[in-house]
Design a protein around this motif. Structure first.
Motif, PDB file in Angstrom:
ATOM      1  N   UNK A  17       0.847  -1.199   0.000  1.00 23.98           N
ATOM      2  CA  UNK A  17       0.000   0.000   0.000  1.00 23.98           C
ATOM      3  C   UNK A  17       0.871   1.234   0.000  1.00 23.98           C
ATOM      4  N   UNK A  18       1.832   1.233   0.912  1.00 24.37           N
ATOM      5  CA  UNK A  18       2.673   2.415   1.061  1.00 24.37           C
ATOM      6  C   UNK A  18       3.402   2.694  -0.252  1.00 24.37           C
TER       7      UNK A  18
ATOM      8  N   UNK B  59      -7.036   1.742   6.723  1.00 28.94           N
ATOM      9  CA  UNK B  59      -7.854   0.521   6.747  1.00 28.94           C
ATOM     10  C   UNK B  59      -7.387  -0.476   7.798  1.00 28.94           C
ATOM     11  N   UNK B  60      -7.218   0.003   9.026  1.00 27.62           N
ATOM     12  CA  UNK B  60      -6.753  -0.883  10.081  1.00 27.62           C
ATOM     13  C   UNK B  60      -7.864  -1.810  10.568  1.00 27.62           C
ATOM     14  N   UNK B 138     -11.667  -4.206   4.290  1.00 23.53           N
ATOM     15  CA  UNK B 138     -10.844  -5.122   3.488  1.00 23.53           C
ATOM     16  C   UNK B 138     -10.907  -4.756   2.007  1.00 23.53           C
ATOM     17  N   UNK B 139     -12.121  -4.469   1.504  1.00 24.31           N
ATOM     18  CA  UNK B 139     -12.264  -4.133   0.099  1.00 24.31           C
ATOM     19  C   UNK B 139     -11.603  -2.797  -0.207  1.00 24.31           C
ATOM     20  N   UNK B 140     -11.681  -1.872   0.757  1.00 22.50           N
ATOM     21  CA  UNK B 140     -11.071  -0.559   0.560  1.00 22.50           C
ATOM     22  C   UNK B 140      -9.566  -0.715   0.403  1.00 22.50           C
ATOM     23  N   UNK B 141      -9.008  -1.601   1.221  1.00 27.29           N
ATOM     24  CA  UNK B 141      -7.567  -1.833   1.144  1.00 27.29           C
ATOM     25  C   UNK B 141      -7.191  -2.414  -0.213  1.00 27.29           C
ATOM     26  N   UNK B 142      -7.978  -3.377  -0.668  1.00 25.53           N
ATOM     27  CA  UNK B 142      -7.690  -3.980  -1.972  1.00 25.53           C
ATOM     28  C   UNK B 142      -7.787  -2.964  -3.094  1.00 25.53           C
ATOM     29  N   UNK B 172      -8.093   5.631  16.226  1.00 23.62           N
ATOM     30  CA  UNK B 172      -7.559   5.617  14.865  1.00 23.62           C
ATOM     31  C   UNK B 172      -6.044   5.814  14.902  1.00 23.62           C
ATOM     32  N   UNK B 173      -5.270   4.899  14.328  1.00 25.05           N
ATOM     33  CA  UNK B 173      -3.818   5.030  14.406  1.00 25.05           C
ATOM     34  C   UNK B 173      -3.270   6.119  13.493  1.00 25.05           C
ATOM     35  N   UNK B 174      -4.079   6.590  12.557  1.00 26.14           N
ATOM     36  CA  UNK B 174      -3.563   7.531  11.558  1.00 26.14           C
ATOM     37  C   UNK B 174      -4.184   8.914  11.688  1.00 26.14           C
TER      38      UNK B 174
END
Lengths: 436, 209
Positions: A17-18, B59-60, B138-142, B172-174
């Motif tokens: 991703x990064x 997308x964690x 998950x889909x967002x990450x893909x 949220x980590x980000x």
């Protein structure tokens, strides 16, 4: 814990991703299709917010109306039944319909943050929700607690067999409220979030959804509230502390008797919140009383200093738990020491960002400094309140009648029914009922 | 029949009453001052709403688990204008899918919340079945990894209860969840707009403005 187990598996993907995102983000990888079949792209319309500006102003208007109604019922109509009905209405509206948020109790955070952080905009509606019950308390006492507060009414409706707590326990628990207020504000001011809201016990019940701990605490407090009346209001509520100050200064306040006290003592034990104070015998030994007062005044500065030190130490120790920047720095350092980078999402996102390692350390140091300072002030405040109460407890009282303690009285009106003069007022009792 | 605390006479009572009134006036002034501070605030006449900044989202998966609502108020939304209508959609198909069919074992989405519909060769339309979506991302990450990034997680405002402090913003980590004025609530990924890399920074309040 769950994240720690999941993260390594997703690690490889995140690196891709990064790489992919940072390589060339501005272009679409796949061009917009050129449809031949006459297909029309749907347009996504995001749902409109359930909470609009109109509804927020309506909330303020309803709050103001409810406060006015509670004041009228408590001070003029003197109707416990009316206050009960208003409580049920508040439970339904502020709780079940508006789901308990935003409430004046939590708005303490918004106000505190707006005062320390000039950039944080305090919405006018939130400021009014914070201020209206306080103004009402300055005018008429704690009518907000009586029948409006969504956290209060749910407890008020379960008061069934109230017991009286031992005085020492009552006083000790009474220091929790100022402590919650001081440290809630301190944590917000230090950038560590809204902790009073986080431990709001009843909002989960109103939302019909929430973490198991929150729901369990809410139900537990309601069960305790059957015998120890309104435990959250009396011992934990930070906003109640502000209201009790306002109520002590209030222009008018509910009285137990509609006109005059006939010293019958029938109301003495009628208050489920131990908020009725009777006449105190005059001090026999006035010089001993004066010595006790002097001792209390001498001890006060030590008390304040000790509490300030304790507050500073407490927030310093809690820093990694309460502040995300301190937690991040601690995790980064632990990972560096163990040679196992990116065990948590926080550390991974930080490393992906390319920020220098020092910036995390600097942010953590700044956060820790602010927490210590905030803890110092919060501790000093709690010490000041405690010292004030000790001094007040040895001060001579000149009460000659049974009256509600203006600070602790929640204006619920339960004592009305215990006063014979009330029945005279209602015309249900005739006869002298005068001062014996 | 308005009643107040009946009070007995005496000079000490008069003094106390005077002090009490003075303190009450001071307290009133403080409350008025706070209201003034509030009214002065620039951003602040509107209410505020919570919103995910898709440029920061990593997308964690915590949006799915940490919202005070169950199921979460966060769901996947699809900006059709950005979609490539790919036949091999990385938001739809699991990378290890045995075959590229709509069978459950081939899908990325654990709840089957993405509907795939043939349009014309070689294009397929993908749409989100909101009631099935859990907001796991998950889909967002893909889609963001291999595709156009037309899928994004967003807080749906008909569900969000607008907590005073958002429980997922806290976790949220980000720092991707921001408080924005009601007037700017509808901030979606712009049509074919640039998507900068997620940037960590110490949470600054003005990042929300």
């Amino acid at each position: 814990m769950l994240e720690r187990r999941v993260v390594p598996r997703a690690g490889a993907l995140a690196l891709i991703v990064a790489a992919a995102v940072s390589a060339d983000a501005a272009e679409q990888r796949f061009p917009k299709p050129d449809f031949k079949s006459g297909y029309v792209q749907p347009v996504y319309h995001p749902p409109t917010p359930a909470r609009s500006a109109v509804r927020e102003w309506a909330d303020v208007a309803v709050l103001a109306a409810a406060l006015g109604a509670a004041a009228w019922l408590a001070l003029r109509a003197r109707s416990r039944r009316g206050l009960w009905a208003l409580s049920v209405a508040s439970l339904v509206w502020f709780g079940l319909v508006r789901k308990g948020c935003i409430c004046p109790v939590g708005s303490i955070h918004n106000v505190a943050l707006a005062l320390v952080d000039p950039v944080y905009g305090l919405p006018l509606v939130t400021a009014l929700i914070f201020a209206l019950p306080l103004v009402a308390a300055l005018l008429w006492g704690r009518v907000f607690c009586a029948a409006v507060c969504p956290l209060g009414v749910i407890q008020d409706l379960v008061v069934w067999r109230p017991v009286r707590l031992p005085t020492a326990l009552n006083r000790a628990l009474g220091m929790l409220g100022p402590t919650v207020l001081a440290f809630g504000i301190a944590l917000t001011a230090a950038g560590a979030g809204f902790w009073i809201c986080r431990y709001d016990p009843f909002v989960g019940l109103y939302r019909r959804s929430g973490p198991a701990g929150m729901i369990a605490t809410g139900i537990g407090l309601l069960l305790i509230g059957v015998v120890v009346a309104r435990p959250y209001c009396r011992f934990f509520c930070p906003y109640g502390v502000l209201l009790s100050w306002g109520s002590r200064l209030s222009r008018r306040h509910l009285g137990i008797t509609p006109d005059e006290c006939i010293q019958c003592r029938l109301c003495e034990r009628s208050c489920p919140f131990d908020a009725i104070r009777g006449p105190e015998p005059p001090h026999v030994d006035r010089s001993a009383a004066r010595r006790a007062l002097v001792r209390a005044l001498w001890a006060a500065p030590l008390f304040v200093a000790g509490a300030a030190w304790a507050g500073r130490a407490a927030l310093d120790a809690l820093a990694p738990v309460v502040h995300p920047a301190v937690a991040l720095e601690r995790e980064l350092r632990a990972e560096d020491a163990a040679g196992t980078p990116d065990l948590t999402w926080e550390t991974r996102v930080f490393r992906l960002s390319g920020e220098p390692r020092e910036s995390a350390a600097a942010a953590a140091a700044a956060a820790r400094h602010r927490l210590r300072l905030a803890g110092l002030w919060a501790g000093a405040f709690v010490g000041f309140v405690g010292a004030g109460r000790i001094v007040a407890s040895v001060r001579r009282s000149d009460r000659r009648e049974w009256v509600p303690d203006r600070g602790e009285c929640l204006s619920c009106g339960r004592c009305f029914a215990h006063c014979p003069r009330e029945y005279v007022r209602l015309g249900r009792l005739d006869g002298p009922m005068g001062n014996p | 029949m308005m009643t107040t605390n009946s009070s007995s006479a005496g000079s000490s009572n008069g003094r106390r009453e005077f002090l009490r009134r003075g303190a009450a006036a001071a307290a009133g002034a403080v409350v008025a001052g706070l209201a003034g501070v509030a009214a002065r605030g620039a951003v602040s006449r509107d209410g505020m709403v919570w919103q995910i900044n898709p440029a920061r989202c990593v997308q964690c998966g915590r949006c799915m688990t940490h919202c005070v609502l169950t199921p979460s108020a966060v769901k996947c939304v699809h900006t059709y204008a950005m979609c490539g209508y790919c036949r091999f959609c990385f938001g739809y198909f699991d990378p290890g899918a045995p075959e590229l069919t709509t069978a459950a074992e081939n899908q990325m989405c654990p709840t089957g919340a993405i509907r795939r519909r043939f349009i014309e060769p070689p294009y397929y339309e993908y749409s989100i079945l909101e009631d099935l979506c859990t907001g796991c991302g998950k889909c967002v990450k893909g889609c963001n990894t291999f595709g156009n990034g037309s899928l994004q997680l967003q807080i749906l405002h008909d569900r969000c209860v607008q907590c005073n402090e958002c429980a997922i913003a806290r976790r949220c980590p980000a720092q991707a969840i921001e408080r924005v004025p009601l007037a700017k609530w509808n901030r979606m990924k712009s049509e074919f707009g640039a998507v900068p890399a997620a940037v960590w920074q110490h949470r600054e309040p003005d990042a929300n403005a």
